[in-house]
Design a protein around this motif. Sequence first.
Motif, mmCIF file in Angstrom:
data_model
loop_
_atom_site.group_PDB
_atom_site.id
_atom_site.type_symbol
_atom_site.label_atom_id
_atom_site.label_comp_id
_atom_site.label_asym_id
_atom_site.label_seq_id
_atom_site.Cartn_x
_atom_site.Cartn_y
_atom_site.Cartn_z
ATOM 1 N N LEU A 82 -8.116 0.700 -4.884
ATOM 2 C CA LEU A 82 -8.105 2.035 -4.282
ATOM 3 C C LEU A 82 -9.424 2.325 -3.563
ATOM 4 N N THR A 83 -10.529 1.867 -4.140
ATOM 5 C CA THR A 83 -11.834 2.061 -3.487
ATOM 6 C C THR A 83 -11.897 1.305 -2.172
ATOM 7 N N TRP A 85 -9.395 0.524 -0.331
ATOM 8 C CA TRP A 85 -8.499 1.250 0.581
ATOM 9 C C TRP A 85 -9.249 2.401 1.239
ATOM 10 N N ALA A 86 -10.035 3.148 0.429
ATOM 11 C CA ALA A 86 -10.800 4.271 0.978
ATOM 12 C C ALA A 86 -11.840 3.785 1.980
ATOM 13 N N ASP A 89 -10.021 2.897 5.219
ATOM 14 C CA ASP A 89 -9.736 4.106 5.994
ATOM 15 C C ASP A 89 -10.979 4.594 6.718
ATOM 16 N N THR A 96 -8.815 9.764 4.642
ATOM 17 C CA THR A 96 -8.034 9.328 3.484
ATOM 18 C C THR A 96 -7.153 10.463 2.974
ATOM 19 N N TRP A 99 -3.723 12.014 -1.777
ATOM 20 C CA TRP A 99 -3.100 11.298 -2.887
ATOM 21 C C TRP A 99 -4.050 10.281 -3.510
ATOM 22 N N LEU A 100 -4.922 9.660 -2.676
ATOM 23 C CA LEU A 100 -5.749 8.567 -3.182
ATOM 24 C C LEU A 100 -6.759 9.044 -4.239
ATOM 25 N N PHE A 104 -6.629 7.922 -8.109
ATOM 26 C CA PHE A 104 -7.845 7.296 -8.646
ATOM 27 C C PHE A 104 -8.328 8.040 -9.889
#
Length: 426
Positions: A82-83, A85-86, A89, A96, A99-100, A104
């Motif tokens: 998830l990190t 992914w951020a 982005d 972002t 939802w993320l 998280f």
Amino acid sequence: MTALAPAPDGTIQLATVKVRHLKLPVTLAIATVLLALLFLFVPRNGISTFRLSDPSSSIGLPNVSFPTAVTCWVLIGLLVLLTLWAFWDSASYRRTGLWLPIVFSLLAVFAFLVWAAAGGLVPVTGLLFGALSLSVPLIFGALGGVIGERVGVVNVAIEGQFLFGAFSAALLASITHNPFVGLVGAMVGGVLVAFVLAAFSIKYLVDQVIVGVVLNVLVTGLTGFLYGALLVPNEADLNRPVRFTRWEIPLLSDIPIIGPVLFNQTFIVYLMYITVALVAWGLYRTRWGLRLRAVGEHPQAADTVGIKVNTSRFWNVSLAGAIAGIGGAYFTLVSVGQFTKEMTAGLGFIALAAVIFGRWDPIRATLAALLFGFATNLQNLLTVLRTPIPSEFMLMLPYLVTIIAVAGFAGQIRGPAAAGKPYIKG
């Protein structure tokens, strides 16, 4: 975002400027590293068990168990993804989605609970019930703060409104033996504190933050004096309020996990549900909300269309005080059962932090207050589970979560444009 830029022919044109938003991914990275270091240097083995249903529930659910070490590191891997992914982005100049950070946060809390519960049991229903109970005054205070700042007055006096509301509720409920009279008294107490805040900040143009801080000190001293001079000598008559009892809603209270948490509560909690819905709907869907936001964003424009700016501010600050006063009543009419000196313990300032973390939105501020309530209840659970965390750190936990939430996740956000600024007509 767009900006003005000179063209080759000398004219001014709109140009698109790409901005990287690094605060969220950096915050997620720091949180992931801290959790990983905790699991690495303070490893815990065994089985972590979660009890999903209350023993009195009509629908029973089996306990769920996880191998502690393996589950912790699997969750760390998900947090790393998830990190990344951020960061992706941010590198792609994309904002972002909300939802993320929510996913998280849930995974991070679950990972920490798995680590803490090694060889122990986490009562999920009890944990959530306690978190909601501790969040109720914070939610009322945050709603009062949202209304006050949306109309242009920074309500630093939430702590004072809590205290005076709690004192008034205890006194009147003890005299009349009626908790509803105590609740009305708490609202009047909150309005009185808000009245002073409004008078000095709106009419006499005194700095709103200074007035709020002074009011908190004044109310703390006043209620402390009245407690010692009035309530202590007459405790049996003046400081034994009749408390609200729980009202169980049939069928809804039987829903597994959330039923006992949400639908086996006192009148004040049900009133909180209604208040959150009304404020959220009224702020964006009614004429009252439109006028309130206009006064807080651009009072000059609001004045030109016939809105009485200072009058609107005065009455809405009073409304905010009444709502915060209900939060004060919760201390004496539900949780504690009597008034004690400085019983609010700085929760008014955490409610103010929930306003900022929630970006001056009633729903987000409510969610922020629930987060802080959960952190406070988690402190109690960690003590029961005997985790290898120093007791001093556990006492710091709710305030540490507040600081991280406001500084890390809220970032540099803009509040109502006219908040804290007095309006002088003409």
